[in-house]
Design a protein around this motif. Structure first.
Motif, PDB file in Angstrom:
ATOM      1  N   ASP A 324       0.781  -1.016  -0.024  1.00 30.19           N
ATOM      2  CA  ASP A 324      -0.100   0.090  -0.099  1.00 30.19           C
ATOM      3  C   ASP A 324       0.695   1.233   0.049  1.00 30.19           C
ATOM      4  OD1 ASP A 324      -2.139  -1.756   0.057  1.00 30.19           O
ATOM      5  OD2 ASP A 324      -2.469  -1.595   2.292  1.00 30.19           O
ATOM      6  N   PHE A 325       2.062   1.306   0.961  1.00 33.21           N
ATOM      7  CA  PHE A 325       2.961   2.292   0.653  1.00 33.21           C
ATOM      8  C   PHE A 325       3.492   2.602  -0.744  1.00 33.21           C
ATOM      9  CE2 PHE A 325       7.368   3.977   0.863  1.00 33.21           C
ATOM     10  CZ  PHE A 325       6.956   5.045   1.575  1.00 33.21           C
ATOM     11  N   GLY A 326       3.948   1.679  -1.473  1.00 30.35           N
ATOM     12  CA  GLY A 326       4.471   1.804  -2.677  1.00 30.35           C
ATOM     13  C   GLY A 326       3.133   2.410  -3.530  1.00 30.35           C
ATOM     14  N   LEU A 327       2.032   1.857  -3.627  1.00 29.19           N
ATOM     15  CA  LEU A 327       0.780   2.406  -4.314  1.00 29.19           C
ATOM     16  C   LEU A 327       0.633   3.810  -4.113  1.00 29.19           C
ATOM     17  CD1 LEU A 327      -1.460   2.122  -6.474  1.00 29.19           C
ATOM     18  CD2 LEU A 327      -2.784   1.175  -4.562  1.00 29.19           C
ATOM     19  N   MET A 328       0.622   4.073  -2.678  1.00 31.02           N
ATOM     20  CA  MET A 328       0.294   5.575  -2.345  1.00 31.02           C
ATOM     21  C   MET A 328       1.275   6.483  -2.681  1.00 31.02           C
ATOM     22  SD  MET A 328      -1.535   4.897   1.488  1.00 31.02           S
ATOM     23  CE  MET A 328      -2.734   3.553   1.485  1.00 31.02           C
ATOM     24  N   MET A 329       2.605   6.124  -2.547  1.00 31.06           N
ATOM     25  CA  MET A 329       3.629   7.012  -2.892  1.00 31.06           C
ATOM     26  C   MET A 329       3.747   7.188  -4.340  1.00 31.06           C
ATOM     27  SD  MET A 329       4.696   8.370  -0.307  1.00 31.06           S
ATOM     28  CE  MET A 329       5.610   9.329  -1.235  1.00 31.06           C
TER      29      MET A 329
END
Length: 399
Positions: A324-329
């Motif tokens: 999720d962090f990769g997607l959001m960033m």
């Protein structure tokens, strides 16, 4: 009335020049569009929440979840919390009455399924044996501390969030001497509260330090307008996009704001420096802005796309928060580009018109001289620097 078309001698493609001319011509209209989008995104993004579920930290098919879910099916899907407080007269009738009052207050809290307290066990009779069994939970052996065991609903069950349930329980137990809530759900909620608090603190200090650096380097507060606007618009658009996509922040993505600040400011600073170089070369405001955008359009676009691709690579992870962090960033990094397009022409124009100096800050600044000396020294010591760099890299890889 829109301004006339700008013509420059740059070697940039004709289509790019026409697009840049259009951006400069309609710079104030673009600022209005950015303002409308920013307000709408801010309103929508208020619904962004932090995912506080432990299960979502693992992949859905992670073997470690199998015994955890079996535990839930076998022993029920409720969580246990102990509300405890000190009472030197617990063995008196008044003490028992205080326990009964607390138990009723906690039972009335939305999300609390059941409570067990000292009131449920008689001093004599069949339930007296359970009084000793629950020693250490509903009371201690010295009978100077009482506890109320509460079963609460797990996250995602019912209309009330676990955070709200715990907040109401905490407000009740705080009225008692040395009152406190203990248990795994309390620790988890407090940990996520600390993550949220640290995320806000990180974002605040990151913004302040970056803006202070810009202020020191450019010696004028007017050059803070564009980076602040780009960062805030990007954050608003990112949060709105996450809400509309039914996504939640994870324990890793609490640093979302700080990283977007760095990406956005880095792009804007390049534009500002190049624009000031153009102004220092004697170009008027319109020509300097046009030349700057033509020169940096491709490099900044590629840099932002590279940032987005780098963060998107984290989506291959099977760990939920990292994915999720990769997607959001990736979303946040890519949204820096439209924010720059909407805000740069107008705010750069406004900032330049507000500055008092007739010319831009020169390279004679202390930081400029120091950086020049560092560059000259490194050029004279290429081979030693290469050897040291390789040695440090090998040592870091070996560990």
């Amino acid at each position: 009335m829109p301004d006339s078309t700008v013509t420059t001698s740059s070697d940039a493609p004709h289509r790019l020049r026409r697009g840049i001319d259009w951006l400069i011509r309609w710079r104030y209209a673009l600022l209005a569009v950015a303002a409308v989008l920013g307000v709408g995104a801010w309103y929508t993004g208020r619904g962004l929440t932090l995912d506080r579920s432990i299960e979502n930290m693992f992949a859905p098919d992670d073997p470690i979840l199998v015994p955890y879910r079996r535990l839930q099916r076998t022993f029920g899907e409720h969580e246990v919390i102990l509300a405890m407080y000190a009472d030197e007269q617990l063995d008196s009738s008044e003490g028992i009455e205080r326990v009964a009052t607390l138990a009723e207050q906690l039972r009335a809290v939305p999300g609390v399924v059941a409570v067990v307290s000292l009131v449920d066990f008689e001093t004599t009779g069949r339930t007296a044996q359970f009084r000793d069994v629950f020693s250490g939970y509903t009371h201690n052996k010295q009978l100077n501390a009482a506890g109320v065991m509460c079963l609460i609903q797990r996250p995602g069950v019912g209309d009330v969030s676990r955070r709200e349930t715990l907040a109401r329980m905490r407000s009740i137990i705080r009225e008692r001497p040395q009152g406190a809530l203990v248990g795994e759900p309390v620790l988890i909620e407090e940990a996520f509260d600390l993550l949220e608090r640290d995320g806000r603190r990180l974002n605040t200090w990151c913004t302040l330090l970056v803006m202070l650096t810009i202020l020191v380097c450019f010696r004028s507060p007017v050059w803070l307008i564009l980076p602040l606007a780009v960062v805030q618009l990007t954050l608003a658009l990112t949060e709105a996009t996450l809400v509309l996509s039914n996504l939640q922040l994870s324990m890793v993505s609490s640093m979302l704001g700080a990283i977007i600040t760095v990406v956005g400011v880095a792009s804007v600073v390049h534009i500002t420096v190049h624009f000031l170089d153009e102004r220092r070369a004697g170009h008027d405001r319109r020509t300097a802005l046009s030349n700057t955008l033509e020169e940096l359009a491709a490099p900044i676009t590629v840099a932002i796309l590279t940032d987005g691709a780098g963060f998107a690579a984290l989506m291959v992870s099977e760990v939920g928060p990292v994915h999720d962090f990769g997607l959001m960033m990736a979303i946040g990094s890519l949204l820096v580009l439209p924010a720059c397009i909407l805000l740069t022409p107008g705010l750069m124009w406004v900032s330049d018109s507000m500055r008092r100096e007739s010319t831009a800050p020169s390279d004679g600044l202390l930081v400029g001289r120091w950086l020049g000396q560092v560059l000259a020294w490194s050029e004279r010591h290429v081979f030693p620097l290469a050897v040291v760099t390789i040695a440090i890299s090998v040592a870091a890889i070996v560990g």
